[in-house]
Design an enzyme around this catalytic site. Sequence first.
Site, PDB file in Angstrom:
ATOM      1  N   TYR A 177       0.832  -1.209   0.000  1.00 21.55           N
ATOM      2  CA  TYR A 177       0.000   0.000   0.000  1.00 21.55           C
ATOM      3  C   TYR A 177       0.865   1.259   0.000  1.00 21.55           C
ATOM      4  CZ  TYR A 177      -3.533   3.295   1.824  1.00 21.55           C
ATOM      5  OH  TYR A 177      -4.369   4.361   2.027  1.00 21.55           O
ATOM      6  N   LYS A 181       0.922   4.117  -2.909  1.00 19.98           N
ATOM      7  CA  LYS A 181       0.548   5.501  -2.617  1.00 19.98           C
ATOM      8  C   LYS A 181       1.696   6.473  -2.877  1.00 19.98           C
ATOM      9  CE  LYS A 181      -3.766   5.074  -1.406  1.00 19.98           C
ATOM     10  NZ  LYS A 181      -4.809   5.574  -2.335  1.00 19.98           N
TER      11      LYS A 181
END
Length: 308
Positions: A177, A181
């Site tokens: 993640y 991002k």
Amino acid sequence: MSVTSSAHPLCEGRVVVVTGAGRGLGRAHALAYAAEGARVVVNDLGVGLDGTPGPDSPAARVAEEIRARGGEAVAHGGDIATTDGAASLVRTALDTYGRLDTLVNNAGFLRDRMLVNLDEEDWDAVLRVHLKGHFLPLKHAAGHWRAEAKAGRTPTARIINTSSGAGLLGSLGQGNYSAAKAGIVGLTLVAAAELARYGVQVNAIAPAARTRMTETVFAETMTAPGTGFDAMAPENVSPLVVWLGSAASDGVTGRVFETEAGRITVMEGWSPGPTEDKGARRTPGEAGETVRKLLAEAERPRPVYGAS
């Protein structure tokens, strides 16, 4: 009763696409745009927290919610991390409303593991929905806007991407993640530079709010209070997203904003710190001595999310 929140709605006449808009932040953004006069394409694949298919259509529910309030909205259930799904998302806006003005990339899910336990499939799935799921809608929307600009109809177009504090600082147990991002920030900066000539502004937000993802990871922080200001309500993030997606944000592009509760912060990213130029090649030992000296002069890094 009209859905709009004022006599002069900020986004009146604009057509806005919001991905992952069936719940959480995306739903809040879609409703907020509609309240400011926008016609909204509500995208959501309807998957669970881990990206597996869900039993219903949250996009249709949110679109109906907007229409029930007097606004205009249409649901789109395609997979925006595929070429066909992203292309059909843009076509839905054009076929339904005849134009596209703003794209809000918001869709995503989690598959958290420490790196030594992180499977390749879980890495690929998270990178796919977050990073590829930003790139493909951006690519197809930008293609439309480029064609408009070349035809002499330069748009007042906006893209708002969704990064995270995990992408800016890292987060324990979220290597996939965090990498996705962080990649979204890089994509935002490149897109802002490349698309400016076509009338497109591109910015990113790093929000903190209560969603299905954060309720699991940060349960105590995200609990709604019994009374008073609900600092973690996703609706607190949406005003900035609406403004960035409007014509009023003229001149604001290539920026990353951290936002939560009532706070907005302009993030300044990587910038040069202490430096020393010898003017010649160093030995490994000399390089180490220089690094130690420069680190002693540098600001200490902010801790990774979840680190003690």
